[in-house]
Design a protein around this motif. Structure first.
Motif, PDB file in Angstrom:
ATOM      1  N   PRO A  11       0.821  -1.221   0.000  1.00  0.00           N
ATOM      2  CA  PRO A  11       0.000   0.000   0.000  1.00  0.00           C
ATOM      3  C   PRO A  11       0.847   1.260   0.000  1.00  0.00           C
ATOM      4  O   PRO A  11       0.452   2.279  -0.566  1.00  0.00           O
ATOM      5  N   GLU A  12       2.029   1.204   0.627  1.00  0.00           N
ATOM      6  CA  GLU A  12       2.901   2.373   0.647  1.00  0.00           C
ATOM      7  C   GLU A  12       3.358   2.759  -0.760  1.00  0.00           C
ATOM      8  O   GLU A  12       3.574   3.929  -1.060  1.00  0.00           O
ATOM      9  N   TYR A  13       3.510   1.751  -1.620  1.00  0.00           N
ATOM     10  CA  TYR A  13       3.907   2.020  -3.009  1.00  0.00           C
ATOM     11  C   TYR A  13       2.884   2.940  -3.670  1.00  0.00           C
ATOM     12  O   TYR A  13       3.242   3.954  -4.288  1.00  0.00           O
ATOM     13  N   TRP A  14       1.612   2.585  -3.563  1.00  0.00           N
ATOM     14  CA  TRP A  14       0.563   3.353  -4.226  1.00  0.00           C
ATOM     15  C   TRP A  14       0.355   4.711  -3.570  1.00  0.00           C
ATOM     16  O   TRP A  14       0.184   5.727  -4.262  1.00  0.00           O
ATOM     17  N   LEU A  15       0.410   4.752  -2.241  1.00  0.00           N
ATOM     18  CA  LEU A  15       0.194   6.015  -1.547  1.00  0.00           C
ATOM     19  C   LEU A  15       1.325   6.994  -1.843  1.00  0.00           C
ATOM     20  O   LEU A  15       1.096   8.192  -1.979  1.00  0.00           O
ATOM     21  N   GLY A  16       2.553   6.467  -1.955  1.00  0.00           N
ATOM     22  CA  GLY A  16       3.661   7.324  -2.330  1.00  0.00           C
ATOM     23  C   GLY A  16       3.578   7.760  -3.779  1.00  0.00           C
ATOM     24  O   GLY A  16       3.901   8.887  -4.135  1.00  0.00           O
ATOM     25  N   PHE A  18       0.860   8.211  -5.586  1.00  0.00           N
ATOM     26  CA  PHE A  18      -0.200   9.200  -5.788  1.00  0.00           C
ATOM     27  C   PHE A  18       0.158  10.558  -5.187  1.00  0.00           C
ATOM     28  O   PHE A  18      -0.393  11.578  -5.595  1.00  0.00           O
ATOM     29  N   GLY A  19       1.048  10.568  -4.205  1.00  0.00           N
ATOM     30  CA  GLY A  19       1.507  11.825  -3.615  1.00  0.00           C
ATOM     31  C   GLY A  19       0.377  12.671  -3.062  1.00  0.00           C
ATOM     32  O   GLY A  19      -0.412  12.224  -2.230  1.00  0.00           O
ATOM     33  N   ALA A  20       0.287  13.918  -3.541  1.00  0.00           N
ATOM     34  CA  ALA A  20      -0.728  14.853  -3.051  1.00  0.00           C
ATOM     35  C   ALA A  20      -2.146  14.423  -3.408  1.00  0.00           C
ATOM     36  O   ALA A  20      -3.118  14.928  -2.837  1.00  0.00           O
ATOM     37  N   PHE A  21      -2.275  13.481  -4.345  1.00  0.00           N
ATOM     38  CA  PHE A  21      -3.594  13.004  -4.763  1.00  0.00           C
ATOM     39  C   PHE A  21      -3.885  11.623  -4.171  1.00  0.00           C
ATOM     40  O   PHE A  21      -4.592  10.821  -4.763  1.00  0.00           O
TER      41      PHE A  21
END
Length: 220
Positions: A11-16, A18-21
């Motif tokens: 999940p950290e991969y995707w959250l990183g 997407f950044g501000a989005f």
């Protein structure tokens, strides 16, 4: 700058990524996982739990992330899950078995469809729609399967909505409150998700064992 996790399953991969989005990205993944067949390879429970944590903190494993709005997740998450599942139901109703008429691959296995069909038949349409939310792979394939097997769209919507709210908001809130109260919560993300999965599977296992006992009783 985000240091992305090494695997797209994290999940950290995707959250990183997407950044501000990040909030929009989480909602997009929820929609894809529940509405599109390829969504079965995307992170589900772990992403929701981690996103909930990031409504309370902005750092995981020493890496800073964009903090996410809890109200946006609590409202947007169920909506994305409902719309995605309704799309899956519509696709199943429109295309039937042809939707699953494809060779096995990394993003598709006939056994996954069979597993979803087992849940649908074992627990009944309404209960299966809710339970499937907490079972990886099944939550992707049960929705088109319900449409294919003729579950009425309005009846599906009611149970789809119930399951979406329970699944999304329980994981978001759990992540939020643990993130706000437990120091170094990032150490417990995987164990936390494992506990959630075990707790969600217990009622299912109980029902399956009960069904087997009843079957044996009839055979004696």
């Amino acid at each position: 700058m985000h240091v992305l996790a090494s695997t797209p399953l994290s999940p950290e991969y995707w959250l990183g990524l997407f950044g501000a989005f990040a909030a929009i990205g989480v909602l997009a993944i929820i929609f894809a996982e529940t509405g599109l067949l390829f969504g079965c390879i995307l992170p589900g429970d772990s992403l929701l739990f981690t996103a909930g944590i990031l409504t309370a903190v902005s750092e995981l494993n020493g890496v800073e992330f964009q903090q996410i709005s809890l109200p946006v997740l609590l409202i947007g998450g169920p909506i994305a899950a409902i719309v995605g599942a309704q799309l899956g139901h519509w696709l199943g109703a429109k295309y039937g078995r042809k939707l699953f008429d494809r060779p096995d691959s990394k993003i598709f296995r006939k056994e996954w469809v069979e597993k979803a069909e087992y849940y649908f038949n074992r627990f009944g349409p309404e209960k299966a729609v809710v339970i499937a939310r907490f079972v990886p792979i099944v939550r992707t394939f049960l929705n088109p399967l319900a449409g294919m097997l003729g579950m009425d769209a309005k009846r599906f919507f009611v149970w789809n909505a119930i399951g979406a709210v329970i699944w999304c908001d329980s994981l978001f809130l759990l992540g939020h409150y643990l993130g706000a109260s437990v120091p170094n919560i990032d150490r417990y993300i995987l164990p936390g998700v494992a506990v959630i999965l075990v707790l969600s599977v217990i009622p299912i296992v109980r029902e399956v064992m009960k069904g087997r006992s009843e079957t044996k009783g009839l055979g004696q």
